[in-house]
Scaffold this motif. Structure first.
Motif, PDB file in Angstrom:
ATOM      1  N   VAL A   1      -1.324  -8.151  10.226  1.00  0.00           N
ATOM      2  CA  VAL A   1      -2.499  -7.590   9.567  1.00  0.00           C
ATOM      3  C   VAL A   1      -3.142  -8.661   8.701  1.00  0.00           C
ATOM      4  N   THR A   2      -4.466  -8.689   8.690  1.00  0.00           N
ATOM      5  CA  THR A   2      -5.189  -9.567   7.778  1.00  0.00           C
ATOM      6  C   THR A   2      -5.951  -8.709   6.788  1.00  0.00           C
ATOM      7  N   GLN A   3      -5.773  -8.997   5.515  1.00  0.00           N
ATOM      8  CA  GLN A   3      -6.414  -8.230   4.450  1.00  0.00           C
ATOM      9  C   GLN A   3      -6.755  -9.175   3.304  1.00  0.00           C
ATOM     10  N   ALA A   4      -8.026  -9.202   2.913  1.00  0.00           N
ATOM     11  CA  ALA A   4      -8.502  -9.986   1.754  1.00  0.00           C
ATOM     12  C   ALA A   4      -8.114 -11.459   1.845  1.00  0.00           C
ATOM     13  N   GLY A   5      -8.138 -12.011   3.046  1.00  0.00           N
ATOM     14  CA  GLY A   5      -7.830 -13.425   3.228  1.00  0.00           C
ATOM     15  C   GLY A   5      -6.360 -13.751   3.413  1.00  0.00           C
ATOM     16  N   TYR A   6      -5.493 -12.762   3.373  1.00  0.00           N
ATOM     17  CA  TYR A   6      -4.062 -12.973   3.581  1.00  0.00           C
ATOM     18  C   TYR A   6      -3.661 -12.378   4.919  1.00  0.00           C
ATOM     19  N   THR A   7      -2.741 -13.043   5.605  1.00  0.00           N
ATOM     20  CA  THR A   7      -2.196 -12.517   6.843  1.00  0.00           C
ATOM     21  C   THR A   7      -0.751 -12.112   6.567  1.00  0.00           C
TER      22      THR A   7
ATOM     23  N   MET B   1       2.028 -14.728   5.942  1.00  0.00           N
ATOM     24  CA  MET B   1       2.171 -15.714   6.995  1.00  0.00           C
ATOM     25  C   MET B   1       1.268 -16.931   6.821  1.00  0.00           C
ATOM     26  N   ASN B   2       0.165 -16.794   6.085  1.00  0.00           N
ATOM     27  CA  ASN B   2      -0.707 -17.957   5.928  1.00  0.00           C
ATOM     28  C   ASN B   2      -0.154 -18.883   4.842  1.00  0.00           C
ATOM     29  N   PRO B   3      -0.307 -20.200   5.047  1.00  0.00           N
ATOM     30  CA  PRO B   3       0.345 -21.162   4.164  1.00  0.00           C
ATOM     31  C   PRO B   3      -0.344 -21.391   2.818  1.00  0.00           C
ATOM     32  N   SER B   4      -1.594 -20.987   2.663  1.00  0.00           N
ATOM     33  CA  SER B   4      -2.292 -21.267   1.407  1.00  0.00           C
ATOM     34  C   SER B   4      -1.739 -20.416   0.276  1.00  0.00           C
ATOM     35  N   ARG B   5      -1.758 -20.968  -0.920  1.00  0.00           N
ATOM     36  CA  ARG B   5      -1.238 -20.275  -2.092  1.00  0.00           C
ATOM     37  C   ARG B   5      -2.184 -19.134  -2.485  1.00  0.00           C
ATOM     38  N   PRO B   6      -1.655 -17.969  -2.838  1.00  0.00           N
ATOM     39  CA  PRO B   6      -2.492 -16.842  -3.246  1.00  0.00           C
ATOM     40  C   PRO B   6      -3.329 -17.161  -4.486  1.00  0.00           C
ATOM     41  N   VAL B   7      -4.492 -16.517  -4.557  1.00  0.00           N
ATOM     42  CA  VAL B   7      -5.403 -16.698  -5.683  1.00  0.00           C
ATOM     43  C   VAL B   7      -4.706 -16.316  -6.985  1.00  0.00           C
ATOM     44  N   SER B   8      -4.091 -15.157  -6.990  1.00  0.00           N
ATOM     45  CA  SER B   8      -3.320 -14.696  -8.150  1.00  0.00           C
ATOM     46  C   SER B   8      -2.310 -13.665  -7.672  1.00  0.00           C
ATOM     47  N   ARG B   9      -1.335 -13.390  -8.505  1.00  0.00           N
ATOM     48  CA  ARG B   9      -0.317 -12.394  -8.157  1.00  0.00           C
ATOM     49  C   ARG B   9      -0.959 -11.009  -8.008  1.00  0.00           C
TER      50      ARG B   9
ATOM     51  N   ALA C   1      -3.949  -6.868  -2.165  1.00  0.00           N
ATOM     52  CA  ALA C   1      -4.197  -7.055  -0.733  1.00  0.00           C
ATOM     53  C   ALA C   1      -3.070  -6.439   0.090  1.00  0.00           C
ATOM     54  N   PHE C   2      -1.830  -6.609  -0.347  1.00  0.00           N
ATOM     55  CA  PHE C   2      -0.689  -6.024   0.357  1.00  0.00           C
ATOM     56  C   PHE C   2      -0.752  -4.495   0.303  1.00  0.00           C
TER      57      PHE C   2
ATOM     58  N   GLY D   1       8.975  -7.878  -5.237  1.00  0.00           N
ATOM     59  CA  GLY D   1       8.925  -9.094  -4.446  1.00  0.00           C
ATOM     60  C   GLY D   1       8.249 -10.234  -5.172  1.00  0.00           C
ATOM     61  N   ASP D   2       7.833 -11.220  -4.380  1.00  0.00           N
ATOM     62  CA  ASP D   2       7.219 -12.413  -4.940  1.00  0.00           C
ATOM     63  C   ASP D   2       5.925 -12.724  -4.192  1.00  0.00           C
ATOM     64  N   LEU D   3       5.480 -13.979  -4.192  1.00  0.00           N
ATOM     65  CA  LEU D   3       4.219 -14.348  -3.548  1.00  0.00           C
ATOM     66  C   LEU D   3       4.353 -14.615  -2.056  1.00  0.00           C
ATOM     67  N   VAL D   4       5.505 -14.351  -1.493  1.00  0.00           N
ATOM     68  CA  VAL D   4       5.708 -14.504  -0.053  1.00  0.00           C
ATOM     69  C   VAL D   4       6.104 -13.177   0.589  1.00  0.00           C
ATOM     70  N   MET D   5       7.023 -12.456  -0.022  1.00  0.00           N
ATOM     71  CA  MET D   5       7.528 -11.224   0.563  1.00  0.00           C
ATOM     72  C   MET D   5       7.491 -10.096  -0.463  1.00  0.00           C
ATOM     73  N   LEU D   6       6.925  -8.960  -0.046  1.00  0.00           N
ATOM     74  CA  LEU D   6       6.852  -7.770  -0.901  1.00  0.00           C
ATOM     75  C   LEU D   6       7.433  -6.579  -0.158  1.00  0.00           C
ATOM     76  N   THR D   7       8.018  -5.653  -0.906  1.00  0.00           N
ATOM     77  CA  THR D   7       8.567  -4.425  -0.339  1.00  0.00           C
ATOM     78  C   THR D   7       8.085  -3.259  -1.186  1.00  0.00           C
ATOM     79  N   VAL D   8       7.687  -2.163  -0.510  1.00  0.00           N
ATOM     80  CA  VAL D   8       7.281  -0.934  -1.201  1.00  0.00           C
ATOM     81  C   VAL D   8       7.884   0.266  -0.503  1.00  0.00           C
ATOM     82  N   GLU D   9       8.142   1.303  -1.267  1.00  0.00           N
ATOM     83  CA  GLU D   9       8.526   2.581  -0.680  1.00  0.00           C
ATOM     84  C   GLU D   9       7.232   3.356  -0.433  1.00  0.00           C
ATOM     85  N   VAL D  10       7.194   4.096   0.692  1.00  0.00           N
ATOM     86  CA  VAL D  10       5.966   4.758   1.073  1.00  0.00           C
ATOM     87  C   VAL D  10       6.211   6.208   1.462  1.00  0.00           C
ATOM     88  N   TYR D  11       5.116   6.975   1.401  1.00  0.00           N
ATOM     89  CA  TYR D  11       5.099   8.337   1.926  1.00  0.00           C
ATOM     90  C   TYR D  11       4.051   8.372   3.021  1.00  0.00           C
TER      91      TYR D  11
END
Length: 98
Positions: free
Chosen positions: A30-36, A51-59, A65-66, A85-95
């Protein structure tokens, strides 16, 4: 010389691995707000790997975006403040309504 090279290759192979909780779950790119992201949904939570190598604008921008990618792709609601998570991997619980 071979042992360090093999160890380095094994370490790099795990960079986009979502972990044991998501074993056998196919990735949704998925691509959202410039992040893949590669999103992995196991029925109760979603893990996203940037997945994209550029550093995020901000946390904050990256997390938003995630959050938006999860909602737009799966139609699920993120439960409260379960994002971890951090600036590479995030986890959320969902409904996800059926």
């Amino acid at each position: 010389m071979r042992v360090p090279l093999i160890l380095c290759c094994l370490a790099l192979a795990g960079c986009s691995n979502p972990g044991l909780d998501y074993r056998g779950v196919p990735a949704m790119r998925v691509t959202q707000a410039g992040y893949t992201f590669d999103l992995y949904y196991n029925g109760r939570s979603v893990r996203g790997i940037r997945m994209n190598p550029s550093r995020p604008v901000s946390r904050t921008h990256f997390r938003r975006a995630f959050y938006d990618a999860v909602g737009a792709t799966l139609g699920c609601s993120v439960l409260g403040s379960t994002m971890d998570g951090d600036l590479v991997m995030l986890t959320v619980e969902v409904y996800c309504p059926s």
